[in-house]
Design an enzyme around this catalytic site. Structure first.
Site, PDB file in Angstrom:
ATOM      1  N   TYR A   7      72.208 -91.458   0.329  1.00  0.00           N
ATOM      2  CA  TYR A   7      71.259 -90.410   0.699  1.00  0.00           C
ATOM      3  C   TYR A   7      71.213 -90.199   2.207  1.00  0.00           C
ATOM      4  O   TYR A   7      70.933 -89.097   2.671  1.00  0.00           O
ATOM      5  CB  TYR A   7      69.839 -90.791   0.243  1.00  0.00           C
ATOM      6  CG  TYR A   7      69.514 -90.442  -1.182  1.00  0.00           C
ATOM      7  CD1 TYR A   7      70.263 -90.947  -2.233  1.00  0.00           C
ATOM      8  CD2 TYR A   7      68.420 -89.624  -1.475  1.00  0.00           C
ATOM      9  CE1 TYR A   7      69.937 -90.636  -3.542  1.00  0.00           C
ATOM     10  CE2 TYR A   7      68.089 -89.312  -2.781  1.00  0.00           C
ATOM     11  CZ  TYR A   7      68.852 -89.820  -3.804  1.00  0.00           C
ATOM     12  OH  TYR A   7      68.528 -89.504  -5.099  1.00  0.00           O
ATOM     13  N   LYS A  65      77.352-101.601  -8.583  1.00  0.00           N
ATOM     14  CA  LYS A  65      78.669-101.193  -9.087  1.00  0.00           C
ATOM     15  C   LYS A  65      79.691-101.999  -8.285  1.00  0.00           C
ATOM     16  O   LYS A  65      80.542-101.461  -7.573  1.00  0.00           O
ATOM     17  CB  LYS A  65      78.828 -99.668  -8.901  1.00  0.00           C
ATOM     18  CG  LYS A  65      80.111 -99.080  -9.456  1.00  0.00           C
ATOM     19  CD  LYS A  65      80.144 -98.957 -10.971  1.00  0.00           C
ATOM     20  CE  LYS A  65      81.492 -98.439 -11.438  1.00  0.00           C
ATOM     21  NZ  LYS A  65      81.660 -98.506 -12.911  1.00  0.00           N
ATOM     22  N   ASP A  95      76.721 -98.790 -14.916  1.00  0.00           N
ATOM     23  CA  ASP A  95      77.095 -97.983 -16.092  1.00  0.00           C
ATOM     24  C   ASP A  95      76.609 -98.636 -17.391  1.00  0.00           C
ATOM     25  O   ASP A  95      75.971 -98.001 -18.226  1.00  0.00           O
ATOM     26  CB  ASP A  95      78.609 -97.673 -16.124  1.00  0.00           C
ATOM     27  CG  ASP A  95      79.500 -98.873 -15.846  1.00  0.00           C
ATOM     28  OD1 ASP A  95      78.965 -99.963 -15.570  1.00  0.00           O
ATOM     29  OD2 ASP A  95      80.737 -98.722 -15.919  1.00  0.00           O
ATOM     30  N   ASP A 150      67.349 -93.704  -8.567  1.00  0.00           N
ATOM     31  CA  ASP A 150      66.920 -92.331  -8.863  1.00  0.00           C
ATOM     32  C   ASP A 150      67.328 -91.962 -10.290  1.00  0.00           C
ATOM     33  O   ASP A 150      66.515 -91.497 -11.092  1.00  0.00           O
ATOM     34  CB  ASP A 150      67.570 -91.375  -7.852  1.00  0.00           C
ATOM     35  CG  ASP A 150      67.219 -89.930  -8.116  1.00  0.00           C
ATOM     36  OD1 ASP A 150      66.036 -89.647  -8.358  1.00  0.00           O
ATOM     37  OD2 ASP A 150      68.131 -89.076  -8.084  1.00  0.00           O
ATOM     38  N   ASP A 157      64.878 -91.656 -14.077  1.00  0.00           N
ATOM     39  CA  ASP A 157      64.710 -90.454 -14.914  1.00  0.00           C
ATOM     40  C   ASP A 157      65.138 -90.784 -16.344  1.00  0.00           C
ATOM     41  O   ASP A 157      64.513 -90.353 -17.314  1.00  0.00           O
ATOM     42  CB  ASP A 157      65.550 -89.274 -14.378  1.00  0.00           C
ATOM     43  CG  ASP A 157      64.765 -88.353 -13.441  1.00  0.00           C
ATOM     44  OD1 ASP A 157      63.951 -88.876 -12.656  1.00  0.00           O
ATOM     45  OD2 ASP A 157      64.962 -87.126 -13.483  1.00  0.00           O
TER      46      ASP A 157
HETATM   47  C1  IPM Z   1      62.969 -88.349  -6.579  1.00  0.00           C
HETATM   48  C2  IPM Z   1      63.724 -87.065  -6.309  1.00  0.00           C
HETATM   49  C3  IPM Z   1      64.230 -87.047  -4.876  1.00  0.00           C
HETATM   50  C4  IPM Z   1      65.213 -88.193  -4.729  1.00  0.00           C
HETATM   51  C5  IPM Z   1      64.869 -85.732  -4.402  1.00  0.00           C
HETATM   52  C6  IPM Z   1      64.019 -84.551  -4.641  1.00  0.00           C
HETATM   53  C7  IPM Z   1      65.251 -85.813  -2.953  1.00  0.00           C
HETATM   54  O1  IPM Z   1      64.740 -86.870  -7.230  1.00  0.00           O
HETATM   55  O2  IPM Z   1      62.023 -88.639  -5.856  1.00  0.00           O
HETATM   56  O3  IPM Z   1      63.305 -89.036  -7.544  1.00  0.00           O
HETATM   57  O4  IPM Z   1      66.379 -88.067  -5.131  1.00  0.00           O
HETATM   58  O5  IPM Z   1      64.799 -89.229  -4.199  1.00  0.00           O
HETATM   59 MN    MN Z   2      64.667 -88.242  -8.899  1.00  0.00          MN
END
Ligand code: IPM
Ligand code: MN
Ligand code: NAD
Length: 367
Positions: A141, A191, A224, A248, A252
């Site tokens: 990032y 990884k 993975d 990240d 999700d």
């Molecule tokens: C999160 C989001 C952010 C990240 C983006 C919007 C920069 O996806 O907070 O999970 O990747 O950190």
């Molecule tokens: Mn995110």
């Protein structure tokens, strides 16, 4: 107590869910005799529209001197042209970096009333209680980004992924301290079969645990297969520590254990007391402005704010209990309701506030 809280609503459903979390914090202040002062500032696309910058100096100044920061979400189609040089997401990365918030805690604890919303079989979800610690201020990032024109006009882009021993060590230590308070199990995800940064990550994690946390049982897992295990046997994990981008993506994915992205809160912490609290979801442009966004992730983020920045453990637990009770009584937003009747953001918020007025069983404070 008195606390100054900076609120950064941002874009899309950000303003809707921070309004909900703010209302809950006001209700907590009233019920338990605290004084919270709220100050709203711009970030993300809203800030670009108003000032040309995704993180205006005034926002960072206010955040730096606050006790805690509550954030909604940033981004949206209006600002997502890949050719744009200024983007909402830069504001979010910049505030995390400027405040030194390298440890992003993302708890995942499925709730019985929301199990129906999960695509995972319910018997796999019982007893799941994860704490993902995502490194937040390093890795791909933040490494150098560039484009260059190669031979024949073949444009090449690159994103550098860098980690230092110190960056890895501090977030692994944070995860170890959490593991000690929980089951003592820590899974470090990398990884290492491909990436040099991951091999350093694995080395440092091994050394930190061996030298400083002998009571922690450390397991290494490749990212993975971790993505698969997380869905196949989520109960077998407790604290998970990983680098920025893996964290990240895995969280999700992990939101599906809970049933919706709209249920997962986060706390971003560093060495100081100041923390930034935000749901893990984004600005959800597809539902923004409709009053249907799930506010529980933002409200649970406010609970983490009470716990980690204000030291109000009992109040934090009461907010978490109130959200659980709202779910138990069937107050489900559209992302959770399936064929059942769904309620909107405001009604869900009201349900939590209603529960907060009832007696709350204050748990033993953990030291
Ligand atoms: C999160 C989001 C952010 C990240 C983006 C919007 C920069 O996806 O907070 O999970 O990747 O950190
Ligand atoms: Mn995110
Ligand atoms: P998203 O998280 O915004 O949405 C993904 C899906 O989940 C959508 O269908 C959305 O409607 C749903 N969803 C998310 N939050 C919800 C909630 N509280 N209640 C009900 N449903 C919810 O991800 P995306 O669509 O990939 O990204 C949209 C924008 O958000 C992008 O610009 C992205 O950069 C940004 N983003 C910001 C953050 C942040 O500010 N922390 C996090 C992730 C994405």
């Amino acid at each position: 107590m008195h606390a100054d809280i900076v609120v950064l609503p941002g874009d899309g459903i950000g303003p809707e869910v921070t309004a909900a979390a703010g209302e809950v914090l006001r209700a907590v202040a009233q019920r338990y005799g605290h004084r919270f002062r709220f100050e709203e500032h711009l970030i993300g696309g809203a800030a670009i529209d108003a000032t040309g910058e995704p993180l205006p100096a005034a926002t960072l100044r206010a955040a730096s001197s606050a006790d805690a920061v509550l954030l909604g979400a940033v981004g949206g189609p209006k600002w997502s042209d890949p050719k744009a040089t200024v983007r909402p997401e830069q504001g979010l990365l910049a505030i995390r970096k400027a405040l030194g918030l390298y440890a992003n805690l993302r708890p995942v604890k499925p709730h019985a009333a929301a199990l129906g919303a999960s695509p995972i079989k319910p018997h796999l979800l019982q007893g799941v209680d994860l704490m993902v610690v995502r490194e937040l201020t390093g890795g791909i990032y933040f490494g150098r980004k560039q484009r260059s024109a190669g031979p024949g006009g073949n444009v090449t882009a690159s994103d550098l992924c860098e980690y230092s021993v110190d960056e890895i060590g501090r977030v692994v230590r944070h995860a170890c301290r959490l593991a000690v308070q929980r089951s003592g199990r820590l899974t470090s995800v990398d990884k290492a079969n491909v990436l040099e940064t991951s091999r350093l990550w694995r080395e440092v994690a091994t050394q930190v645990v061996r030298d400083e946390f002998p009571e922690v049982t450390l397991e290494h897992q490749l990212v993975d297969s971790m993505a698969m295990h997380l869905l196949a046997k989520p109960r077998e994990y407790d604290v998970i520590v990983t680098e920025n981008m893996f964290g990240d993506i895995l969280t999700d994915e992990a939101s599906m254990l809970a049933g919706s992205l709209g249920l997962l809160p986060s706390a971003s912490l560093g060495e100081g007391r100041i923390g930034l609290y935000e749901p893990i979801h984004g600005s959800a442009p597809d539902i923004a402005g409709k009053g249907v966004a799930n506010p529980y992730a933002a409200i649970l983020s406010a609970a983490l704010l009470l716990r980690h920045s204000l030291g109000l453990e009992a109040e934090a637990a009461c907010v978490e209990q109130a959200v659980a009770a709202a779910l138990d009584t069937g107050r489900l937003t559209a992302d959770l309701a399936g064929r059942q009747a769904a309620i909107g953001t405001r009604a869900a918020t009201a349900a939590v506030i209603e529960q907060l007025q009832l007696p709350c069983q204050v748990p033993e404070l953990r030291d």
